[in-house]
Design an enzyme around this catalytic site. Sequence first.
Site, mmCIF file in Angstrom:
data_model
loop_
_atom_site.group_PDB
_atom_site.id
_atom_site.type_symbol
_atom_site.label_atom_id
_atom_site.label_comp_id
_atom_site.label_asym_id
_atom_site.label_seq_id
_atom_site.Cartn_x
_atom_site.Cartn_y
_atom_site.Cartn_z
ATOM 1 N N ASN A 1 49.923 31.564 27.401
ATOM 2 C CA ASN A 1 48.813 31.046 28.210
ATOM 3 C C ASN A 1 47.539 31.786 27.806
ATOM 4 O OD1 ASN A 1 47.038 30.261 30.190
ATOM 5 N ND2 ASN A 1 48.068 31.343 31.868
ATOM 6 N N TRP A 2 46.691 31.083 27.064
ATOM 7 C CA TRP A 2 45.480 31.736 26.535
ATOM 8 C C TRP A 2 44.400 31.897 27.605
ATOM 9 C CZ3 TRP A 2 44.433 29.036 21.111
ATOM 10 C CH2 TRP A 2 45.530 29.270 20.275
ATOM 11 N N LYS A 3 44.561 31.243 28.719
ATOM 12 C CA LYS A 3 43.555 31.264 29.792
ATOM 13 C C LYS A 3 42.181 30.847 29.242
ATOM 14 C CE LYS A 3 46.303 34.749 32.049
ATOM 15 N NZ LYS A 3 46.421 35.715 33.118
ATOM 16 N N HIS B 1 49.620 28.207 38.927
ATOM 17 C CA HIS B 1 49.371 29.582 38.467
ATOM 18 C C HIS B 1 48.628 30.339 39.568
ATOM 19 C CE1 HIS B 1 47.911 32.979 36.139
ATOM 20 N NE2 HIS B 1 48.813 32.667 35.214
ATOM 21 N N GLU C 1 46.275 32.363 39.508
ATOM 22 C CA GLU C 1 44.811 32.374 39.384
ATOM 23 C C GLU C 1 44.217 31.089 39.953
ATOM 24 O OE1 GLU C 1 44.638 33.293 35.198
ATOM 25 O OE2 GLU C 1 45.367 35.311 35.621
ATOM 26 N N GLU D 1 56.300 34.504 38.439
ATOM 27 C CA GLU D 1 55.221 35.402 38.047
ATOM 28 C C GLU D 1 54.748 36.195 39.262
ATOM 29 O OE1 GLU D 1 53.234 33.989 34.203
ATOM 30 O OE2 GLU D 1 52.057 33.236 35.860
ATOM 31 N N GLY E 1 48.500 40.528 34.256
ATOM 32 C CA GLY E 1 47.323 41.157 33.659
ATOM 33 C C GLY E 1 47.104 42.588 34.099
ATOM 34 N N SER F 1 52.682 40.577 32.518
ATOM 35 C CA SER F 1 52.592 41.688 31.573
ATOM 36 C C SER F 1 53.803 41.784 30.646
ATOM 37 C CB SER F 1 52.352 43.010 32.317
ATOM 38 O OG SER F 1 51.127 42.959 33.019
ATOM 39 N N GLY G 1 50.599 35.941 29.046
ATOM 40 C CA GLY G 1 49.140 35.836 29.060
ATOM 41 C C GLY G 1 48.538 36.677 27.948
ATOM 42 N N GLY G 2 48.101 37.877 28.294
ATOM 43 C CA GLY G 2 47.367 38.750 27.366
ATOM 44 C C GLY G 2 47.994 38.878 25.983
HETATM 45 C C1 PEP Z 1 49.920 34.767 33.027
HETATM 46 O O1 PEP Z 1 48.717 34.633 33.130
HETATM 47 O O2 PEP Z 1 50.660 33.786 33.239
HETATM 48 C C2 PEP Z 1 50.429 36.085 32.651
HETATM 49 C C3 PEP Z 1 51.705 36.293 32.797
HETATM 50 O O3 PEP Z 1 49.517 36.985 32.176
HETATM 51 P P1 PEP Z 1 49.847 38.454 31.560
HETATM 52 O O4 PEP Z 1 50.975 38.278 30.572
HETATM 53 O O5 PEP Z 1 48.582 38.880 30.906
HETATM 54 O O6 PEP Z 1 50.253 39.319 32.694
#
Ligand code: PEP
Length: 256
Positions: free
Chosen positions: A12-14, A96, A98, A168, A174, A213, A234-235
Amino acid sequence: MTVQRSKLVIGNWKMQGSFAANSALLSSLVGKTQGVNVAIAPPSVYLAEARQQLTGSSIQLAAQNVAAEGQKGAYTGETSAAMLADVGVTYGIIGHSERRQYYGETDSVVAQKYLRLQEQGIKPVICVGESLAEREAGQVEEVVSRQLMAIIDVCGVETLANAVIAYEPVWAIGTGKTATPQDAQAVHRFLRQLIAADNKNIAEKICILYGGSVKADNAASLFTMPDIDGALVGGASLVANDFLAICHAAKASIVG
Ligand code: PEP
């Protein structure tokens, strides 16, 4: 008999990327993810361009969001599931944290988005997860079951045959904090049992991803857990070598 589920890793590049950065990232991934199901979710403006670059590759496309309202019409700024299907999207991330936190998306809006994706043959990736306060209050199971049942109650458990779940925990997204493999496994098992109460066959087959993470150095231990079927990343999905290491850990965890 235990069902052997295949592993899936979604990046997930956001709200990150540019033509140049996406092109460099994708050329580092293409051809290096064999043996594991992989998808990337760029911002919607870059989906069509990514599709071009992924032609002939096994990497699939995911959308980060979708309109709840319908497949077309006067909804300024929205992107419908029909449009996502038109550009070749396979998965659509919904619910999600966010989107729930910053855009006020409720369980019932998430259920509408789920329906819109399924109308177009796109697999919803249903994100569920508790906040730190909810975890500390011992409400993990209550929260994730409310979020999942909001979809099952409206859409029916059978529709989960064409869906993916991502657990999640909000406090792990993050932040660099990851749930321990055992803690994550407990919630994944709980979610599978919740579905099994309605439909055992679907519960055994559904892919439940962990997100929060996930990095190259913790992916392998998460993937050894029997109910963790991959990751929503994500990251680390923005760094080719880190994302590839997670994909390779997923492949290595496939038994037999
Ligand atoms: C996400 O945004 O779905 C996520 C899991 O981010 P991160 O891996 O950066 O925690």
